[in-house]
Design a protein around this motif. Sequence first.
Motif, PDB file in Angstrom:
ATOM      1  N   ASP A  87      63.744  42.233  43.751  1.00 57.63           N
ATOM      2  CA  ASP A  87      63.075  41.706  44.549  1.00 57.63           C
ATOM      3  C   ASP A  87      62.461  42.301  45.557  1.00 57.63           C
ATOM      4  O   ASP A  87      61.521  41.671  46.433  1.00 57.63           O
ATOM      5  CB  ASP A  87      64.533  41.278  45.748  1.00 57.63           C
ATOM      6  N   LEU A  88      62.010  43.812  45.842  1.00 62.27           N
ATOM      7  CA  LEU A  88      61.281  44.224  46.732  1.00 62.27           C
ATOM      8  C   LEU A  88      60.274  45.183  45.421  1.00 62.27           C
ATOM      9  O   LEU A  88      60.945  45.775  44.382  1.00 62.27           O
ATOM     10  CB  LEU A  88      62.014  44.903  46.735  1.00 62.27           C
ATOM     11  N   PHE A  89      58.714  44.881  45.614  1.00 62.84           N
ATOM     12  CA  PHE A  89      57.754  45.423  44.441  1.00 62.84           C
ATOM     13  C   PHE A  89      56.719  45.943  45.820  1.00 62.84           C
ATOM     14  O   PHE A  89      57.093  45.088  46.259  1.00 62.84           O
ATOM     15  CB  PHE A  89      57.812  45.096  43.619  1.00 62.84           C
ATOM     16  N   GLY A  90      55.849  46.432  45.103  1.00 57.55           N
ATOM     17  CA  GLY A  90      54.583  46.663  45.668  1.00 57.55           C
ATOM     18  C   GLY A  90      53.869  48.051  44.844  1.00 57.55           C
ATOM     19  O   GLY A  90      54.279  48.315  44.365  1.00 57.55           O
ATOM     20  N   ASP A  91      52.398  47.756  45.777  1.00 58.18           N
ATOM     21  CA  ASP A  91      51.998  47.232  46.404  1.00 58.18           C
ATOM     22  C   ASP A  91      51.089  46.483  46.192  1.00 58.18           C
ATOM     23  O   ASP A  91      51.195  45.112  46.603  1.00 58.18           O
ATOM     24  CB  ASP A  91      50.997  48.154  48.145  1.00 58.18           C
ATOM     25  N   GLY A  92      50.225  46.507  44.517  1.00 54.87           N
ATOM     26  CA  GLY A  92      49.083  45.893  44.471  1.00 54.87           C
ATOM     27  C   GLY A  92      48.252  45.991  43.904  1.00 54.87           C
ATOM     28  O   GLY A  92      47.952  47.064  44.110  1.00 54.87           O
ATOM     29  N   PHE A  93      47.036  45.519  43.315  1.00 53.20           N
ATOM     30  CA  PHE A  93      45.884  46.398  42.753  1.00 53.20           C
ATOM     31  C   PHE A  93      45.000  45.179  43.776  1.00 53.20           C
ATOM     32  O   PHE A  93      45.245  44.042  44.204  1.00 53.20           O
ATOM     33  CB  PHE A  93      45.870  46.087  41.465  1.00 53.20           C
ATOM     34  N   ALA A  94      43.355  45.741  43.226  1.00 56.29           N
ATOM     35  CA  ALA A  94      42.084  44.779  44.030  1.00 56.29           C
ATOM     36  C   ALA A  94      41.128  45.519  43.036  1.00 56.29           C
ATOM     37  O   ALA A  94      40.992  46.024  42.370  1.00 56.29           O
ATOM     38  CB  ALA A  94      41.896  45.486  45.504  1.00 56.29           C
ATOM     39  N   PHE A  95      40.109  44.041  43.145  1.00 56.27           N
ATOM     40  CA  PHE A  95      38.776  44.363  42.286  1.00 56.27           C
ATOM     41  C   PHE A  95      37.983  44.445  43.290  1.00 56.27           C
ATOM     42  O   PHE A  95      37.980  43.502  44.217  1.00 56.27           O
ATOM     43  CB  PHE A  95      38.780  42.795  41.340  1.00 56.27           C
ATOM     44  N   TRP A  96      37.092  44.932  43.119  1.00 54.14           N
ATOM     45  CA  TRP A  96      36.065  45.545  43.928  1.00 54.14           C
ATOM     46  C   TRP A  96      34.967  45.223  43.373  1.00 54.14           C
ATOM     47  O   TRP A  96      34.123  45.358  41.897  1.00 54.14           O
ATOM     48  CB  TRP A  96      36.007  46.835  44.537  1.00 54.14           C
ATOM     49  N   TYR A  97      33.848  44.740  44.219  1.00 58.15           N
ATOM     50  CA  TYR A  97      32.263  45.077  43.821  1.00 58.15           C
ATOM     51  C   TYR A  97      31.561  45.160  45.112  1.00 58.15           C
ATOM     52  O   TYR A  97      31.181  44.618  46.328  1.00 58.15           O
ATOM     53  CB  TYR A  97      31.836  42.792  43.441  1.00 58.15           C
ATOM     54  N   VAL A  98      31.059  46.706  45.265  1.00 56.92           N
ATOM     55  CA  VAL A  98      31.087  47.169  46.445  1.00 56.92           C
ATOM     56  C   VAL A  98      29.593  47.995  46.264  1.00 56.92           C
ATOM     57  O   VAL A  98      29.435  48.437  45.634  1.00 56.92           O
ATOM     58  CB  VAL A  98      32.974  47.947  47.540  1.00 56.92           C
TER      59      VAL A  98
ATOM     60  N   TYR B 244      25.707  46.794  43.155  1.00 59.61           N
ATOM     61  CA  TYR B 244      26.723  47.128  43.420  1.00 59.61           C
ATOM     62  C   TYR B 244      27.796  47.673  42.776  1.00 59.61           C
ATOM     63  O   TYR B 244      27.028  47.100  41.199  1.00 59.61           O
ATOM     64  CB  TYR B 244      27.622  46.200  44.791  1.00 59.61           C
ATOM     65  N   TYR B 245      28.656  48.061  43.368  1.00 58.72           N
ATOM     66  CA  TYR B 245      29.460  48.553  41.678  1.00 58.72           C
ATOM     67  C   TYR B 245      31.279  48.129  41.343  1.00 58.72           C
ATOM     68  O   TYR B 245      31.586  47.788  42.849  1.00 58.72           O
ATOM     69  CB  TYR B 245      29.760  49.792  42.812  1.00 58.72           C
ATOM     70  N   PHE B 246      31.498  48.226  40.497  1.00 60.70           N
ATOM     71  CA  PHE B 246      32.367  47.438  40.176  1.00 60.70           C
ATOM     72  C   PHE B 246      33.366  48.522  39.928  1.00 60.70           C
ATOM     73  O   PHE B 246      32.691  49.173  39.909  1.00 60.70           O
ATOM     74  CB  PHE B 246      31.933  46.438  38.600  1.00 60.70           C
ATOM     75  N   GLY B 247      34.605  48.099  40.628  1.00 58.23           N
ATOM     76  CA  GLY B 247      36.192  48.551  39.883  1.00 58.23           C
ATOM     77  C   GLY B 247      37.318  47.981  40.594  1.00 58.23           C
ATOM     78  O   GLY B 247      36.914  46.632  40.855  1.00 58.23           O
ATOM     79  N   VAL B 248      38.343  48.574  40.059  1.00 64.75           N
ATOM     80  CA  VAL B 248      39.837  47.796  40.293  1.00 64.75           C
ATOM     81  C   VAL B 248      40.259  49.174  40.687  1.00 64.75           C
ATOM     82  O   VAL B 248      39.893  50.446  40.082  1.00 64.75           O
ATOM     83  CB  VAL B 248      40.706  47.630  38.984  1.00 64.75           C
ATOM     84  N   SER B 249      40.929  49.434  41.810  1.00 69.30           N
ATOM     85  CA  SER B 249      42.419  50.443  42.078  1.00 69.30           C
ATOM     86  C   SER B 249      43.643  49.444  42.509  1.00 69.30           C
ATOM     87  O   SER B 249      43.827  48.264  42.313  1.00 69.30           O
ATOM     88  CB  SER B 249      41.312  50.840  43.797  1.00 69.30           C
ATOM     89  N   ALA B 250      44.453  50.790  42.535  1.00 70.19           N
ATOM     90  CA  ALA B 250      45.820  49.929  42.825  1.00 70.19           C
ATOM     91  C   ALA B 250      47.023  50.821  43.356  1.00 70.19           C
ATOM     92  O   ALA B 250      46.481  52.416  43.587  1.00 70.19           O
ATOM     93  CB  ALA B 250      46.447  49.828  41.350  1.00 70.19           C
ATOM     94  N   ALA B 251      47.474  50.829  43.885  1.00 63.45           N
ATOM     95  CA  ALA B 251      48.499  51.485  45.116  1.00 63.45           C
ATOM     96  C   ALA B 251      49.954  50.971  44.975  1.00 63.45           C
ATOM     97  O   ALA B 251      50.099  49.763  45.182  1.00 63.45           O
ATOM     98  CB  ALA B 251      47.935  51.386  46.472  1.00 63.45           C
ATOM     99  N   THR B 252      51.110  51.943  45.547  1.00 62.66           N
ATOM    100  CA  THR B 252      52.636  51.887  45.516  1.00 62.66           C
ATOM    101  C   THR B 252      52.529  52.783  46.847  1.00 62.66           C
ATOM    102  O   THR B 252      52.075  53.559  47.523  1.00 62.66           O
ATOM    103  CB  THR B 252      53.411  52.422  44.584  1.00 62.66           C
ATOM    104  N   GLY B 253      53.392  51.849  47.397  1.00 58.84           N
ATOM    105  CA  GLY B 253      53.756  52.869  48.547  1.00 58.84           C
ATOM    106  C   GLY B 253      55.286  52.802  49.121  1.00 58.84           C
ATOM    107  O   GLY B 253      56.040  53.874  47.789  1.00 58.84           O
ATOM    108  N   ASP B 254      56.047  52.804  49.925  1.00 57.03           N
ATOM    109  CA  ASP B 254      57.657  52.851  49.715  1.00 57.03           C
ATOM    110  C   ASP B 254      58.472  52.176  48.316  1.00 57.03           C
ATOM    111  O   ASP B 254      59.512  52.704  47.848  1.00 57.03           O
ATOM    112  CB  ASP B 254      58.364  52.460  51.225  1.00 57.03           C
ATOM    113  N   LEU B 255      57.292  50.648  47.904  1.00 51.66           N
ATOM    114  CA  LEU B 255      58.005  50.701  46.314  1.00 51.66           C
ATOM    115  C   LEU B 255      57.516  50.894  46.066  1.00 51.66           C
ATOM    116  O   LEU B 255      55.448  51.370  46.113  1.00 51.66           O
ATOM    117  CB  LEU B 255      57.597  48.666  47.416  1.00 51.66           C
ATOM    118  N   SER B 256      57.242  50.014  44.509  1.00 49.56           N
ATOM    119  CA  SER B 256      56.326  50.325  43.296  1.00 49.56           C
ATOM    120  C   SER B 256      56.320  49.213  42.398  1.00 49.56           C
ATOM    121  O   SER B 256      57.603  48.762  42.756  1.00 49.56           O
ATOM    122  CB  SER B 256      56.594  52.296  43.252  1.00 49.56           C
ATOM    123  N   ASP B 257      55.640  50.056  41.708  1.00 50.64           N
ATOM    124  CA  ASP B 257      55.073  48.947  40.632  1.00 50.64           C
ATOM    125  C   ASP B 257      53.950  50.129  39.651  1.00 50.64           C
ATOM    126  O   ASP B 257      53.419  50.136  40.202  1.00 50.64           O
ATOM    127  CB  ASP B 257      54.212  47.654  40.699  1.00 50.64           C
TER     128      ASP B 257
END
Length: 329
Positions: free
Chosen positions: A104-115, A229-242
């Motif tokens: 029921d609880l999970f996180g945080d997620g990931f993101a695609f970047w062009y920066v 610009y540059y491509f990338g993908v990052s992800a993070a967890t906090g108190d919850l995880s995946d």
Amino acid sequence: METMAAAFLIPFLLLLSFSPTISPQEWNTQDYMKREHSLVKPYQGMGTSIPYWDFLGNTMVTNNYIRLTGDVQSVRGAVWNKVPCFVQNWEMQIQFKVHGRGKDLFGDGFAFWYVKDPMAEGDVFGSKDFFTGLGVIADTYSNHNGPHNHGHPYISAMVNNGTLHYDHDRDGTHTQLSGCVAKFRNLDYDTYLSIRYKHDTLTVSIDIDNKRAFKECFTVGGVILPTGYYFGVSAATGDLSDAHDLISMKLYDISTPDDDILQDRANVMPSASFFEPPRDHVDDPKPSELSTWKKILLLIFGVIAICGCVFIGGLFYVKQKEQQRKRFY
């Protein structure tokens, strides 16, 4: 001799004149994948490095996937392309897997970047806030304080010129271009995300139904992105995880022969002419002095009430004892 040559040449020219032209839909083939902006198996190059790519944080490379974060709390990871992209019309197809023990609880997620600035660790899904460029965010964390009218996981896009703050507590809904719900967690088959940028239109699509076909998540026009610009993908967890696993990134040049002459986009500032109507950013309520005084008064009244009950109970007990003594006399 010339008559015979003409006899063979005329049918050949007629065949060419009736041959079909290549349509834009057929143009985006494997032959036009840009290797310097793509990340596919086998990952390993010389030693532990991968050509054209850098790593950040807790990223771990295996034979079958690149794990940006494990299913543990408070970690970050990222991969960044070393080569700036000068393709003006492109499509990035990402194969990924997000999975974990949380039901029921999970996180945080990931993101695609062009920066503009790669390899910058920060609080926005493992990358920095106030970025310059495009972010497409797959947010899985659903335990929020602010009001939302959507479920999770949720995919959204944000264009930033370096001055906007991503409000993580409220899913960035006050700065997003658009978004959609996508239930991509803990699936047994491959999941894909497509980010397509063509003629100043951003289209984000997903394949999470195992149909080998993309389904549109949202489309936004009037998006201006520079080249270089540059491509990338990052992800993070906090108190919850995946666990956030990156399996492949494939960048296609989708410019076609019938495109107009491309403009010089090297020095333009990222911008977007359309944003979703923003939701008011209301700070979480803080305890006021009045509520504190109310609590103190309630505590005082509670103590007085308890003392009163004890006093009355004591009087009743004394009175009962006196009556018992009178019976014996």
